[in-house]
Design an enzyme around this catalytic site. Structure first.
Site, PDB file in Angstrom:
ATOM      1  N   LYS A 156      20.379   0.259  68.847  1.00 31.45           N
ATOM      2  CA  LYS A 156      19.326  -0.759  68.831  1.00 31.45           C
ATOM      3  C   LYS A 156      19.888  -2.176  68.746  1.00 31.45           C
ATOM      4  O   LYS A 156      19.225  -3.119  69.154  1.00 31.45           O
ATOM      5  CB  LYS A 156      18.340  -0.462  67.709  1.00 31.45           C
ATOM      6  CG  LYS A 156      17.560   0.810  68.012  1.00 31.45           C
ATOM      7  CD  LYS A 156      16.467   1.092  67.019  1.00 31.45           C
ATOM      8  CE  LYS A 156      15.631   2.280  67.472  1.00 31.45           C
ATOM      9  NZ  LYS A 156      16.393   3.564  67.392  1.00 31.45           N
TER      10      LYS A 156
HETATM   11  C1  LIG Z   1      16.009   4.712  68.052  1.00 25.84           C
HETATM   12  C2  LIG Z   1      17.021   5.791  68.179  1.00 25.84           C
HETATM   13  C3  LIG Z   1      16.886   6.828  69.125  1.00 25.84           C
HETATM   14  C4  LIG Z   1      15.665   6.965  70.016  1.00 25.84           C
HETATM   15  O1  LIG Z   1      15.575   5.947  70.982  1.00 25.84           O
HETATM   16  P1  LIG Z   1      14.196   5.687  71.755  1.00 25.84           P
HETATM   17  O2  LIG Z   1      14.421   4.425  72.494  1.00 25.84           O
HETATM   18  O3  LIG Z   1      13.152   5.541  70.684  1.00 25.84           O
HETATM   19  O4  LIG Z   1      13.942   6.848  72.636  1.00 25.84           O
HETATM   20  C5  LIG Z   1      17.898   7.766  69.219  1.00 25.84           C
HETATM   21  N1  LIG Z   1      18.979   7.711  68.425  1.00 25.84           N
HETATM   22  C6  LIG Z   1      19.148   6.736  67.496  1.00 25.84           C
HETATM   23  C7  LIG Z   1      20.368   6.752  66.638  1.00 25.84           C
HETATM   24  C8  LIG Z   1      18.184   5.735  67.337  1.00 25.84           C
HETATM   25  O5  LIG Z   1      18.353   4.781  66.410  1.00 25.84           O
END
Ligand SMILES: *Cc1c(COP(=O)(O)O)cnc(C)c1O
Length: 470
Positions: A113
């Site tokens: 993120k």
């Molecule tokens: C947010 C997240 C996901 C999922 O991603 P999306 O964009 O919501 O599909 C998967 N793995 C980790 C470690 C995350 O922080």
């Protein structure tokens, strides 16, 4: 580039107008009116670019109301080796002859993120300054989103962050990561309740339109178009590292929750990046696997959602999914509004007609599911065979990727977090401690700033009113 809502109600918006917004006023999600198509000559030119240069080329196709020089500077200040740990920003590591891992988790909070949130922080600062605005970001987190938002917004002018988290329920590392921030503009509110309670409070505060306007409340959740756009870049960067020329096709496998990450892959593919399959991996919360296997989309209630050992994929509905359905149905906004525009229990309960279901293959999507036992097995196996330690979310990706391998075709699994963030399961699977970067050697010992608060929207609103920049 102009933006429209997936439900047809809001048309002709520009990038900087939707940057600070979440949902469109009609409840839909913003989408570009068309995907810019990348020809072979452009793809060849892009192959030689640095990550920041590539990001500028891609983003400037979608952003035409921020001056190019300003945009270039924002991007150059975001994707640096100091912040992301390497000159490639998202380095590719070969696991074996068919699978590579694309590291997206070398940013400040060790989860993918950061890739988008770091850019968002810099875009917000410049836009708020230019427009003379203040923003109070209110969010709820179970871990990764909140810390990525806080590390992106810390110390930024004209922004305050109020982040709700369920008191005592995040992993010790996640708590330490968020609560050790000493910046004045970051407010950690530990709510005596669950993550759902936190989300309900955010919803209640946002629904109070008078309060929302008076205190300039905004969000940074995964439906924000700028976040999605920033994520498109690493599909190109990963492709260029995995191939030697543009005649090769690769597949991407994406550990998925809210469908934000893989939706960026869909956008990259629509732009013409030679992607064979987009392989969607879910954990036990398999709303999306069910859809891609059967054409039936059935949102779960929050009581049905399971708490798993890949917690960042624990979802009951996938908030970005409407974007893909919009494209799949030939951008028929009226139908999308019918399918998504109602409240529970009917909200998001539909089955695709056969001809629409048949279209999914032409978008490259396939899917699979991984469970706690698969996760443990995959982490352990990857450690034993390749001496590589992976986190439980990435393990879900590797497990599902293996089920969809095609002879002679490479699959890039997106690594979405470092094992350190989920060290308990990693230790259980490998018998080893996850490696810890020196920058966080003493994280748990640092002083903390966090306020425990009753599970009440009124209490949260009173806190915001007292501490905001207004
Ligand atoms: C947010 C997240 C996901 C999922 O991603 P999306 O964009 O919501 O599909 C998967 N793995 C980790 C470690 C995350 O922080």
């Amino acid at each position: 580039m102009r933006y429209v809502s997936t439900r047809g109600g809001s048309v002709d918006r520009r990038f900087s107008e939707i940057l600070l917004e979440g949902l469109a006023p009609d409840g839909g999600l913003y989408m570009p009116t068309a995907y810019p198509k990348i020809d072979d000559a452009t793809l060849r030119r892009w192959r030689g670019l640095s990550y920041a240069e590539l990001a500028f080329e891609i983003l400037s196709l979608y952003i035409d109301d921020i001056p190019a020089d300003a945009l270039r500077t924002i991007i150059a200040n975001t994707y640096t080796p100091e912040i992301f740990g390497s000159t490639q920003i998202t380095p590719l590591r070969k696991l074996d002859d068919s699978i590579s891992l694309l590291n997206l988790s070398d940013g400040p909070t060790f989860a993918f993120k950061d890739m988008a949130m770091q850019l968002l922080g810099n875009l917000f600062e410049v836009e708020l300054e230019r427009r003379g605005l203040q923003l109070n970001i209110l969010g709820a987190t179970s871990g990764d989103t909140g810390s990525a938002a806080e590390y992106a917004m810390r110390g930024k002018r004209n922004v305050q962050v109020f982040m709700l988290s369920p008191h005592g329920r995040m992993s010790p590392f996640q708590q330490a990561q968020m609560f050790s921030l000493q910046d004045e503009n970051i407010h950690n509110l530990a709510v005596e309740g669950s993550f759902d309670t936190c989300q309900d409070i955010v919803k209640a505060v946002s629904a109070d339109l008078g309060f929302k306007r008076q205190y300039s409340i905004g969000t940074v959740n995964s439906i924000n178009w700028a976040r999605l756009l920033a994520q498109v870049v690493y599909y190109f960067a990963g492709y260029f590292q995995a191939t030697t020329d543009n005649s090769e096709r690769v597949s991407f496998c994406v550990p998925s929750g809210n469908f934000g990450n893989i939706c960026a892959g869909h956008v990259a593919r629509m732009m013409g990046l030679p992607i064979e399959n987009l392989v969607l991996a879910t954990n036990e919360n398999d709303v999306l696997n069910e859809f891609f296997k059967t054409g039936r989309y059935r949102v779960r209630t929050s009581r049905e959602a399971m708490i798993t050992s890949s917690p960042s994929m624990d979802i009951s509905k996938a908030s970005n999914f409407e974007r893909f359905v919009f494209d799949l149905l030939g951008r028929d906004a009226q139908r999308v509004a019918q399918m998504f525009g109602t409240e529970l229990p009917r909200y998001g309960q539909f089955t695709l007609e056969e001809h629409a279901f048949a279209q999914i293959a032409s978008y490259g999507f396939v899917s699979g599911k991984s469970t706690h036992a698969d996760r443990l097995q995959t982490i352990s196996d990857t450690w034993e065979r390749h001496r590589m330690m992976i986190d439980p979310h990435t393990a879900d990706g590797v497990k599902v990727a293996r089920e969809h391998l095609r002879p002679g075709k490479r699959t890039i699994v997106l690594e979405t977090a470092l094992p350190l963030k989920f060290d308990e399961i990693v230790r259980q699977a490998t018998g080893q401690d996850a490696p810890r970067p020196p920058s966080v050697a003493d994280l748990e010992q640092r002083p903390r700033r966090c306020r425990v608060i009753e599970p009440s929207a009124d209490k949260v609103m009173a806190y915001i009113a007292q501490h905001c920049n207004c």
